[in-house]
Motif scaffolding. Structure first.
Motif, PDB file in Angstrom:
ATOM      1  N   GLY A 161      -4.268 -10.997  18.083  1.00  0.00           N
ATOM      2  CA  GLY A 161      -2.727 -12.103  18.034  1.00  0.00           C
ATOM      3  C   GLY A 161      -2.520 -13.142  16.777  1.00  0.00           C
ATOM      4  N   ALA A 162      -3.633 -13.703  16.925  1.00  0.00           N
ATOM      5  CA  ALA A 162      -3.246 -15.180  16.352  1.00  0.00           C
ATOM      6  C   ALA A 162      -2.374 -15.009  14.688  1.00  0.00           C
ATOM      7  N   GLY A 163      -2.279 -14.461  13.937  1.00  0.00           N
ATOM      8  CA  GLY A 163      -1.789 -14.291  12.776  1.00  0.00           C
ATOM      9  C   GLY A 163      -2.709 -13.615  11.842  1.00  0.00           C
ATOM     10  N   ASP A 164      -3.939 -13.048  11.702  1.00  0.00           N
ATOM     11  CA  ASP A 164      -4.456 -12.271  11.111  1.00  0.00           C
ATOM     12  C   ASP A 164      -3.262 -10.900  10.653  1.00  0.00           C
ATOM     13  N   PHE A 165      -3.626 -10.909   8.745  1.00  0.00           N
ATOM     14  CA  PHE A 165      -2.914  -9.829   8.349  1.00  0.00           C
ATOM     15  C   PHE A 165      -3.946  -8.567   8.547  1.00  0.00           C
ATOM     16  N   PRO A 166      -3.392  -7.545   8.448  1.00  0.00           N
ATOM     17  CA  PRO A 166      -4.488  -6.319   7.611  1.00  0.00           C
ATOM     18  C   PRO A 166      -4.380  -6.249   6.316  1.00  0.00           C
ATOM     19  N   THR A 167      -5.790  -5.458   5.870  1.00  0.00           N
ATOM     20  CA  THR A 167      -5.939  -5.207   5.115  1.00  0.00           C
ATOM     21  C   THR A 167      -7.023  -3.941   4.454  1.00  0.00           C
ATOM     22  N   ALA A 168      -7.742  -3.870   6.051  1.00  0.00           N
ATOM     23  CA  ALA A 168      -8.450  -1.997   5.390  1.00  0.00           C
ATOM     24  C   ALA A 168      -7.142  -1.381   5.488  1.00  0.00           C
ATOM     25  N   ALA A 169      -5.913  -0.944   6.889  1.00  0.00           N
ATOM     26  CA  ALA A 169      -4.712  -0.449   6.379  1.00  0.00           C
ATOM     27  C   ALA A 169      -4.369  -0.076   4.931  1.00  0.00           C
ATOM     28  N   PRO A 170      -3.745  -0.964   4.624  1.00  0.00           N
ATOM     29  CA  PRO A 170      -2.732  -1.001   3.634  1.00  0.00           C
ATOM     30  C   PRO A 170      -4.034  -0.449   1.910  1.00  0.00           C
ATOM     31  N   ALA A 171      -5.006  -0.794   2.258  1.00  0.00           N
ATOM     32  CA  ALA A 171      -6.059   0.080   1.108  1.00  0.00           C
ATOM     33  C   ALA A 171      -6.148   1.310   1.335  1.00  0.00           C
ATOM     34  N   VAL A 172      -5.866   1.943   2.340  1.00  0.00           N
ATOM     35  CA  VAL A 172      -5.819   2.798   2.699  1.00  0.00           C
ATOM     36  C   VAL A 172      -4.664   4.235   1.718  1.00  0.00           C
ATOM     37  N   GLY A 173      -3.668   3.106   1.097  1.00  0.00           N
ATOM     38  CA  GLY A 173      -3.157   3.804  -0.262  1.00  0.00           C
ATOM     39  C   GLY A 173      -3.149   3.275  -1.170  1.00  0.00           C
ATOM     40  N   ALA A 174      -4.257   2.627  -1.072  1.00  0.00           N
ATOM     41  CA  ALA A 174      -5.022   2.945  -2.306  1.00  0.00           C
ATOM     42  C   ALA A 174      -5.869   3.993  -2.916  1.00  0.00           C
ATOM     43  N   PHE A 175      -6.198   4.894  -2.031  1.00  0.00           N
ATOM     44  CA  PHE A 175      -7.226   5.126  -1.341  1.00  0.00           C
ATOM     45  C   PHE A 175      -6.396   6.798  -1.608  1.00  0.00           C
ATOM     46  N   LEU A 176      -4.834   6.919  -1.121  1.00  0.00           N
ATOM     47  CA  LEU A 176      -3.983   7.444  -1.502  1.00  0.00           C
ATOM     48  C   LEU A 176      -3.856   8.039  -3.212  1.00  0.00           C
ATOM     49  N   LEU A 177      -3.533   6.892  -3.654  1.00  0.00           N
ATOM     50  CA  LEU A 177      -3.500   6.718  -4.888  1.00  0.00           C
ATOM     51  C   LEU A 177      -4.637   7.118  -5.887  1.00  0.00           C
ATOM     52  N   SER A 178      -5.882   6.754  -5.608  1.00  0.00           N
ATOM     53  CA  SER A 178      -6.797   7.690  -5.906  1.00  0.00           C
ATOM     54  C   SER A 178      -7.765   8.793  -6.691  1.00  0.00           C
ATOM     55  N   ILE A 179      -6.481   9.608  -5.197  1.00  0.00           N
ATOM     56  CA  ILE A 179      -6.721  11.287  -5.108  1.00  0.00           C
ATOM     57  C   ILE A 179      -5.366  11.969  -5.196  1.00  0.00           C
ATOM     58  N   VAL A 180      -4.147  11.350  -6.038  1.00  0.00           N
ATOM     59  CA  VAL A 180      -3.312  12.005  -5.984  1.00  0.00           C
ATOM     60  C   VAL A 180      -3.414  12.907  -7.163  1.00  0.00           C
ATOM     61  N   THR A 181      -3.831  12.942  -8.158  1.00  0.00           N
ATOM     62  CA  THR A 181      -4.152  14.644  -9.412  1.00  0.00           C
ATOM     63  C   THR A 181      -4.656  14.906  -8.051  1.00  0.00           C
ATOM     64  N   LEU A 182      -5.213  15.034  -7.910  1.00  0.00           N
ATOM     65  CA  LEU A 182      -6.176  16.166  -7.066  1.00  0.00           C
ATOM     66  C   LEU A 182      -5.282  16.722  -6.026  1.00  0.00           C
ATOM     67  N   ARG A 183      -4.163  16.074  -5.443  1.00  0.00           N
ATOM     68  CA  ARG A 183      -3.183  17.335  -4.817  1.00  0.00           C
ATOM     69  C   ARG A 183      -1.883  17.874  -4.528  1.00  0.00           C
ATOM     70  N   GLU A 184      -1.097  18.207  -4.043  1.00  0.00           N
ATOM     71  CA  GLU A 184       0.470  18.195  -4.767  1.00  0.00           C
ATOM     72  C   GLU A 184       0.860  16.623  -4.256  1.00  0.00           C
ATOM     73  N   THR A 185       1.536  16.711  -5.220  1.00  0.00           N
ATOM     74  CA  THR A 185       2.778  15.256  -4.775  1.00  0.00           C
ATOM     75  C   THR A 185       3.693  14.937  -3.155  1.00  0.00           C
TER      76      THR A 185
END
Length: 445
Positions: A161-185
């Motif tokens: 709780g000291a002001g650190d910022f998440p990095t892996a959680a936003p990277a999930v969006g990048a993972f979704l971007l990489s598979i966007v052509t493999l699934r329905e939009t």
């Protein structure tokens, strides 16, 4: 021997097997298997209905969707994957830069390891499955992403709780971007929205001592949600474009038809019936089917004869334009045709191309859901003068709904001019066009 005796053998030639065999292939395309002594049944001889959905409607879309990485989509998927990789590298570099030697972010590191392993595994499995992502694999990857988001948020906010910022959680969006052509939009969109809501809720309830720390959190939300949403919109637009181009190519094949003819689907079914009839006749000629015919074989022959006679008499008042509209997935719901005299069949090939392109461009240039077009051909106008006695003149009234004149592409006017002289007007905010056509008189042909 009487040449008209029913028991006389029918002379055939190995090459003279007819249109059906040449168009549809060999025995594998027959509606029933070859005759075998004492084993043919009525069910074997019943003609197989031609699958109409192969060439139109959902059938053609399903064929395209079954190969999402064909027709250029593979390159689009590679671009999306590279973009997602750049976003992931940026977030990973941010974790390394903000690393505090006094406190190791174990949960965030574990989240990154799980996410990278999942991304690699999903892409490998998708490649082995022919660049497809099954539903079960997509759901499993989403479950793993939930674990990644939970670990990263707990490691960056929940523990210190000291002001650190998440990095892996936003990277999930990048993972979704990489598979966007493999699934329905729609699947990717819902997953991205859910991810954004979870991170936003965590940001809202986070205890902070400085309001300026809200900026990086907003950046994290944007990195998590914006890339997959933009990628989904791009892929959806690409798929819509490809489907419309495929539909246009299919519809343009009707331009070369005669004045009155059956449609593309009926032509394919007629070829199948031709093959079935020739197969039955060949079985009789080769002695595989004894004469007189058994009741089941006679019923099959009668069914084939009836269907062939129906094909000879049906569709003789339907022009190429009728088939182009009714057999088009794109034009069918938005276009209406009134041509009781079949005047569209008198148009020359350049006029046909121009009229079809006009309809297509008028409906394709507008994104309004309520847009529609109506065409009325005729009646035949009288001609005067010595130079016009071999011509037939009639008008084409083209009425649109929801299509503004100022939004019409210049190429549309060029296509209209290929049909004939025209007068356009704007009525109730929609475009109306009256085209005067002059064609060769079929009586002088």
């Amino acid at each position: 021997m009487n040449h008209f005796n029913d028991t006389a053998p029918i002379a055939t030639h190995p090459r003279a097997r007819g249109v059906g065999l040449r168009m549809l292939g060999g025995s594998s395309e027959r509606s029933w298997p070859p005759a075998s002594a004492g084993r043919r049944t009525r069910a074997d001889l019943l003609p197989l209905r031609f699958p109409r959905t192969i060439l139109r409607g959902d059938g053609r879309i399903s064929v395209f969707r079954s190969d999402r990485n064909g027709l250029g989509a593979r390159h689009l998927g590679i671009g999306m994957s590279v973009s997602g990789a750049f976003i992931g590298v940026f977030l990973l570099a941010r974790l390394i830069i903000d690393w505090d030697p006094a406190r190791v972010p174990v949960l965030s590191i574990l989240a990154w390891v799980i996410l990278l392993a999942t991304a690699v595994a999903v892409n490998i499995v998708a490649c082995k499955l022919g660049c497809r992502l099954p539903l079960w694999l997509f759901l499993v990857s989403l479950g793993v992403c939930v674990i990644v988001v939970t670990l990263d948020l707990a490691g960056s906010w929940g523990v210190s709780g000291a002001g650190d910022f998440p990095t892996a959680a936003p990277a999930v969006g990048a993972f979704l971007l990489s598979i966007v052509t493999l699934r329905e939009t729609g699947d990717i969109t819902m997953a991205a929205v859910a991810l954004g809501l979870v991170i936003s809720a965590a940001t809202l309830f986070k205890t902070r001592t400085d309001l300026l720390t809200l900026g990086p959190d907003i950046l994290s939300i944007a990195l998590a949600v914006a890339p997959p949403l933009v990628g989904a919109s791009i892929v959806q637009a690409f798929r819509r474009m490809v489907q419309r181009e495929l539909d246009l190519v299919l519809v343009q094949s009707t331009v070369s038809q005669p004045r009155f003819a059956v449609g593309m689907l009926a032509s394919e079914q007629l070829a199948r019936l031709d093959l079935d009839a020739e197969t039955l006749l060949d079985d009789v000629a080769q002695g595989r089917t004894a004469l007189p015919l058994a009741p089941s074989a006679a019923a099959t022959a009668a069914s084939l004869a009836t269907q062939l006679r129906l094909h000879l008499i049906e569709g003789r008042t339907e022009t190429w334009l009728h088939h182009a509209i009714t057999e088009s997935e794109f034009l069918g719901p938005v276009a209406a045709l009134s041509d009781p005299a079949g005047l569209a069949g008198l148009l020359s090939p350049p006029q046909r191309d121009g009229l079809l392109l006009t309809i297509w461009l008028l409906m394709g240039d507008t994104a309004r859901s309520g847009a529609s077009i109506s065409l009325r051909l005729g009646p035949i106008a009288p001609t005067y003068g010595a130079l016009l006695h071999r011509k037939v003149r009639f008008s084409i009234e083209l009425t649109t709904t929801g299509v503004s004149r100022r939004r019409v592409d210049p190429e549309t006017w060029q296509a209209i001019r290929a049909v004939g002289p025209h007068v356009d007007s704007n009525r109730a905010g929609s475009l109306w066009v009256d085209i005067e056509c002059s064609v060769d008189n079929p009586a002088d042909a």
